[in-house]
Design an enzyme around this catalytic site. Sequence first.
Site, mmCIF file in Angstrom:
data_model
loop_
_atom_site.group_PDB
_atom_site.id
_atom_site.type_symbol
_atom_site.label_atom_id
_atom_site.label_comp_id
_atom_site.label_asym_id
_atom_site.label_seq_id
_atom_site.Cartn_x
_atom_site.Cartn_y
_atom_site.Cartn_z
ATOM 1 N N ASP A 161 0.830 -1.194 0.000
ATOM 2 C CA ASP A 161 0.000 0.000 0.000
ATOM 3 C C ASP A 161 0.871 1.253 0.000
ATOM 4 O O ASP A 161 0.590 2.228 -0.716
ATOM 5 C CB ASP A 161 -0.917 -0.014 1.221
ATOM 6 C CG ASP A 161 -1.728 1.264 1.365
ATOM 7 O OD1 ASP A 161 -2.609 1.499 0.526
ATOM 8 O OD2 ASP A 161 -1.465 2.025 2.316
ATOM 9 N N GLU A 213 -1.843 -4.851 -4.123
ATOM 10 C CA GLU A 213 -0.893 -4.175 -3.235
ATOM 11 C C GLU A 213 0.095 -5.168 -2.637
ATOM 12 O O GLU A 213 1.287 -4.850 -2.474
ATOM 13 C CB GLU A 213 -1.644 -3.431 -2.138
ATOM 14 C CG GLU A 213 -2.427 -2.240 -2.665
ATOM 15 C CD GLU A 213 -3.233 -1.528 -1.608
ATOM 16 O OE1 GLU A 213 -3.491 -0.323 -1.770
ATOM 17 O OE2 GLU A 213 -3.599 -2.179 -0.601
#
Length: 231
Positions: free
Chosen positions: A51, A123
Amino acid sequence: MSAREALEQALGHRFADPDLLTAALAHSSLGRKGDIKRSGVGFERLEFLGDRVVGLVAADLLTRRFAGEQEGDLTKRLGQLVRRDTLAALAKSLGVGAALELSPSEERGGGREAAGVLADAFEACAGAIYRDAGFERAYAVVARLFEPLLDASLTPPHDPKSALQEWAQARGLGLPHYELVAQSGASHAPVFTVRVSVEGAAPETAEGSNKRDAERAAAGRLLARVAGGKT
């Protein structure tokens, strides 16, 4: 060619440590036995790392591509670029869903097509590439995937919620009020219904796959109506 091999090819990265890709594709449901979660199983840790990798790459690309824009417009672009549905679409185009390792219950629940699962796995893959080959390599992979999206958006994305708030405040009406009125659909494909109201105007409702999208859609509908002079 296996789904994993196809994914590596689509990413443009061959893992020196295949265990990292295995971890990035392991859904947390694999670590559950009854109601107990076994620690260390699932892609959450790599997703947490990825992320940050994805966010930094996106922010750097935007500040380079749109050098003349102010922070507010860049923030709108960033939110659009790293939102769940955008990342899920990228993951789907790469074949992430087919390569995921899911528990039988998650498989039956449609986990391979769930936007939240796909976005998280994307991610996690970014985090795995960073761990496998460093930031420069992770940057190159993520940037290549984001570039077409940057090319497709020459103007900052319109935010209906901000526009409605500005419209209301300019007329001394206070802030718009959002209310979740219903939630339906399967766990992997939920539907949220939100109502938005502004003083002096009839409310509007709209649906979305998450609360934020439903709020944006409802705000857009109300703004279109009140801005046209109809209350």
